[in-house]
Design an enzyme around this catalytic site. Structure first.
Site, mmCIF file in Angstrom:
data_model
loop_
_atom_site.group_PDB
_atom_site.id
_atom_site.type_symbol
_atom_site.label_atom_id
_atom_site.label_comp_id
_atom_site.label_asym_id
_atom_site.label_seq_id
_atom_site.Cartn_x
_atom_site.Cartn_y
_atom_site.Cartn_z
ATOM 1 N N GLY A 150 1.342 -1.186 0.276
ATOM 2 C CA GLY A 150 -0.223 -0.279 0.045
ATOM 3 C C GLY A 150 0.619 1.234 -0.264
ATOM 4 N N CYS A 151 0.561 2.398 -0.304
ATOM 5 C CA CYS A 151 1.516 3.550 -0.022
ATOM 6 C C CYS A 151 1.513 3.846 0.452
ATOM 7 C CB CYS A 151 -0.009 4.991 -0.930
ATOM 8 S SG CYS A 151 -1.223 4.906 -0.627
ATOM 9 N N TYR A 152 0.933 4.404 2.036
ATOM 10 C CA TYR A 152 0.839 4.592 3.138
ATOM 11 C C TYR A 152 2.038 3.668 4.145
ATOM 12 C CZ TYR A 152 -2.638 8.510 3.501
ATOM 13 O OH TYR A 152 -3.145 9.430 3.747
ATOM 14 N N GLN A 322 7.131 10.245 -1.207
ATOM 15 C CA GLN A 322 6.495 9.251 -2.779
ATOM 16 C C GLN A 322 5.504 10.344 -3.112
ATOM 17 O OE1 GLN A 322 5.856 5.497 -2.131
ATOM 18 N NE2 GLN A 322 3.775 5.980 -0.663
#
Length: 356
Positions: A150-152, A322
């Site tokens: 996942g991004c987080y 990011q």
């Protein structure tokens, strides 16, 4: 070497990012691109930005037999889709990279609690690999199924990895157990959907927290920290994670607050981070006193980190940025593909950040 690629779910934000990156990849050829709602429509009709970039490529209905003709299938779909097809594909020697959560969490209990889905191929889950290249590169190289992070969790785990690894190596606590992760994401992180709370008039000039009582990315972060500890259990870390929505399209900024022990204060954190990521192509540890911003990574597979400590204080702050759609999703997926097929990890990903 040409890798035959299929993308399931090509009309979302992560889907179009995959098309953008893979269309420029010297060793990849997009063979199939599926969509439940746009079958028959040419890609450039749906995404004008790709006009002249991709040719003779149209969305099709999902056909497992067509997918199995490819070397790798990317699932840029809602949670629960990839696990329906993973068994058939892997039995036909096709690798799977899932950008949703089907193969991220090894705990079935956590998966079913946070995603409200029954996992339908737990046997494959056991053999899948969490696709965080900087941590699991050797396992990724041998994997048939990748759970793209996942991004987080990407920002959180990579932001914590050097200090947790140093603690693991020292076999003593360098930080107190309580970790605070204050994270912000652009609106594209919510996906390409028409929800009232995501429309311009609701998000513009607004800044809001969500998932405050609990967020599905927390168990993923906890799992990542536990894996870095390699079972040594220096201490149990209690992580407080709160995500926020900010009025920008792309970008993610995670600020991590730590309290150092006496042993931790004796360490040079800047050197720990510099050394840990010294040979990583996509991780940029900034010099002391320099801080990252989201624009500096926009459109790229870069992740930038700054380390801040304070004289006469046990507090340390780690700043991580990011592009949530690239390093936080599609770029990381292509990075995983490169590793799985023994290619140079940077192929197709040497994209310079866009500024302004």
């Amino acid at each position: 070497m040409k890798i035959k690629v299929a993308i399931v779910g090509g009309t979302g934000y992560t889907g179009v990012e995959l098309i953008r990156l893979l269309s420029q990849h010297p060793n990849a050829q997009i063979e199939y691109l599926t969509s439940r709602t746009e079958a028959g429509k040419r890609v450039e009709e749906f995404f004008p930005s790709l006009r002249g970039v991709v040719r003779d490529l149209a969305f099709t209905d999902l056909d497992e037999n067509n997918l199995a003709k490819c070397d790798v299938v990317f699932f840029a779909t809602p949670h629960g889709v990839a696990m329906k097809h993973a068994k058939f594909l892997t039995e036909n020697n096709t690798k799977v990279i899932d950008l949703a959560a089907d193969f991220r969490l090894q705990s079935l209990t956590d998966f079913e609690k946070w995603y409200q889905l029954e996992h339908t191929c737990s046997d494959l889950l056991k053999t899948s690999v969490y696709g965080l290249a900087e941590i699991n590169r050797e396992k990724i190289a041998k994997a048939d199924i990748i759970g793209n992070p996942g991004c987080y969790p990407t920002t959180a785990i990579l932001g914590l990895a050097p200090i947790i690894h140093a603690q693991n190596q020292a076999n003593q606590a360098l930080i107190d157990p309580y970790i605070i992760i204050d994270a912000k994401s652009g609106i594209s992180g919510a996906g390409r959907q028409g929800k009232l709370n995501l429309i311009f008039s609701e998000t513009s000039e607004n800044f809001s927290a969500y998932g405050v009582a609990g967020h599905r990315h927390l168990p993923e972060i906890e799992q990542g920290v536990s894996e870095i500890l390699q079972g040594k259990n220096v201490q149990n870390h209690e992580i407080r994670f709160v995500p926020h929505l900010v009025p920008m399209i792309r970008g993610m900024f995670s600020t991590i607050h730590l309290r150092l022990t006496d042993a931790g204060q004796a360490k040079d954190l800047q050197k720990i981070y510099d050394d840990f990521y010294a040979n990583e192509a996509f991780i940029d540890v900034l010099p002391k006193g320099v801080y990252p911003d989201t624009r500096s990574v926009r459109g790229s597979n870069r992740l930038r980190i700054a380390v801040q400590t304070f004289d006469n204080s046990p507090i340390a702050t780690i700043l991580v940025v990011q592009d949530n759609l690239v390093k936080g999703a599609s770029g990381q997926a292509v990075q995983n593909m490169n590793i799985m097929f023994g290619l140079d990890e940077t192929l197709g990903l040497n994209v310079v950040p866009v500024s302004p």
